[in-house]
Every structure is written in structure tokens, then in C-alpha cells.
Design an enzyme around this catalytic site. Structure first.
Site, PDB file in Angstrom:
ATOM      1  CB  SER A   9      12.238   6.372 117.920  1.00 24.49           C
ATOM      2  OG  SER A   9      13.023   5.262 118.243  1.00 24.49           O
ATOM      3  CG  ASN A  67       4.290   3.080 113.788  1.00 23.07           C
ATOM      4  OD1 ASN A  67       3.393   3.711 113.234  1.00 23.07           O
ATOM      5  ND2 ASN A  67       5.400   3.676 114.242  1.00 23.07           N
ATOM      6  CE1 TYR A 135       4.216   5.698 103.597  1.00 26.58           C
ATOM      7  CE2 TYR A 135       2.237   6.529 102.515  1.00 26.58           C
ATOM      8  CZ  TYR A 135       2.932   6.202 103.666  1.00 26.58           C
ATOM      9  OH  TYR A 135       2.331   6.368 104.892  1.00 26.58           O
TER      10      TYR A 135
END
Length: 229
Positions: A9, A67, A135
């Protein structure tokens, strides 16, 4: 050629979508603004996305690009630290792993090869801030998974590559840059600027459409020489 691209997006994902479409590939996007919606916090999300994409593609997907991801700070004194760790792992690593598994099984059942491109991060190799243990760990896991897939299935024509961007000019990076001092952080990048999403997309497009089979297992860095290995 049909490509399933998660997180299409905005940011890097949107740039990859444009690059692949411009190159003539048929891209099935994932995201509320660009394709099939699927919540990766939900354990059922990746399988639901794969099945919907497979139906849309007429039963054949040739390339998977993972992704989708989150980059959310979680200081050590945060009461929700463990929950945030699990959320990040769920979205960034586990969902990607589930889609990789479904892709490999799909290609094996068809008796054909395929390609997986995992968008990881420089953090996989050099770590990240004290508020981003989760992360860095999730992206290191993506790299290790990519290499494992490459080694395990190359003889079947199933290839796997990873891209490790450094800071990229997306919404996630904007917030991080401002929180870490901006100019001081940029001083650590010899190129003198962060990457553009289009630069990461160029690497992903190459791996999806052009990279030779002998490159399987490779990791491409896109970080302005801020981490050279």
C-alpha cells in the site's frame, strides 16, 4: 508471471508494486489500499491471503515478495514489552515464514520453480536501537530463513533472495530519523542521504525478474554504505 507482494500500500511496497507493474509483471497486492486485505496479527491472515491470491491468480503464483512489516519502538521498561515483541515477530517474521512455506509447497506440487524475495533490513546485521530489539531480531530471522530456503530447495528451481535496506524515506523512517536526531544519524551514512523507496524497489525487481539462479541465497544491501560487510 504472477507476483504476490505483501505490504504493497505504501512506502517500499508501493514502489515495488510500481516497478514490477511497469516491467509488465502481474502483481497481486496486499493491503487495504492496494489489494487483498489481510491482518498478519491474526494467525489465520497469511493463509487467507495466500488462498485469496491463488484464486485471483487462477491457481498459479510464480514469485512471492514478503515486504509487509512493522517498526514500532518498545523501550525495555515498557510493561507491554513482551506483547510488542510477539506482535513484531508475528507480523515481520512468522507471517513471512508461513507464506514462504505455502509458496514452496505450491511450487513443489506443481513441479515448477519459483522465487522468494524477503525485504529484511540492515538491522539484521548491525542491530538497531535499544528500543528495537524485536525489529532487529525479526529481520535477522528473515535473512536466516532466506538462506535456509535457498540451500534447501535450489535443486528444485526454488530460489530465495533478500534485500536489506538501511534507512529509507518512508513514513516509518521519517519518525525514526526525527526521534534519533536526524542530521547526526545521517552523518553515519557515507552517501549522505537515506535511500529512496525506488532504489529498494529496483533491487527487488531485479531479484524477482532478472537475477540469475546462481545468486540464490544472496542478500543485497541498500544502505548508502552505512554498513558494509
Amino acid at each position: 508471471m504472477t507476483i504476490l507482494l505483501t505490504g504493497s500500500s505504501r512506502g517500499i511496497g508501493a514502489a515495488i508494486h510500481r516497478a514490477l507493474t511497469d516491467a509488465g509483471a502481474s502483481v497481486i497486492g496486499h493491503g487495504t489500499a492496494s489489494g487483498i486485505p489481510a491482518d498478519f496479527v491474526d494467525p489465520a491472515g497469511p493463509t487467507a491471503l495466500w488462498n485469496a491470491a491463488l484464486e485471483q491468480a487462477g491457481g498459479e503464483i510464480d514469485v512471492l515478495i514478503n515486504n509487509a512489516g512493522v517498526f514500532e519502538a518498545s523501550p525495555l521498561n515498557d510493561d507491554d514489552w513482551t506483547a510488542q515483541w510477539e506482535r513484531t515477530m508475528r507480523i515481520n517474521l512468522t507471517a513471512s515464514a508461513e507464506l514462504c512455506r505455502l509458496a514452496v509447497l505450491h511450487w513443489q506440487a506443481r513441479g515448477v520453480g519459483g522465487r522468494i524475495i524477503n525485504i529484511a533490513s540492515r538491522a539484521a546485521y548491525r542491530g538497531d536501537s535499544p528500543a528495537h530489539w524485536h525489529y532487529a531480531a525479526s529481520k535477522a530471522g528473515m535473512v536466516a530463513m532466506t538462506k535456509t530456503i535457498a540451500r534447501g530447495y535450489a535443486r528444485e528451481g526454488i530460489l530465495a533472495y533478500a534485500v536489506c535496506p538501511g534507512f529509507t524515506m518512508t513514513g516509518m523512517a521519517d519518525d525514526y530519523l526525527s526521534s534519533r536526531g536526524g542530521d547526526a544519524l545521517l552523518a553515519d551514512i557515507p552517501l549522505g542521504r537515506v535511500a529512496a523507496p525506488e532504489e529498494v524497489a529496483a533491487a527487488a525487481k531485479f531479484l524477482a525478474l532478472e537475477a540469475p539462479a546462481s545468486m540464490t541465497g544472496s542478500v543485497i544491501d541498500v544502505n548508502g554504505a552505512s554498513y558494509v560487510r
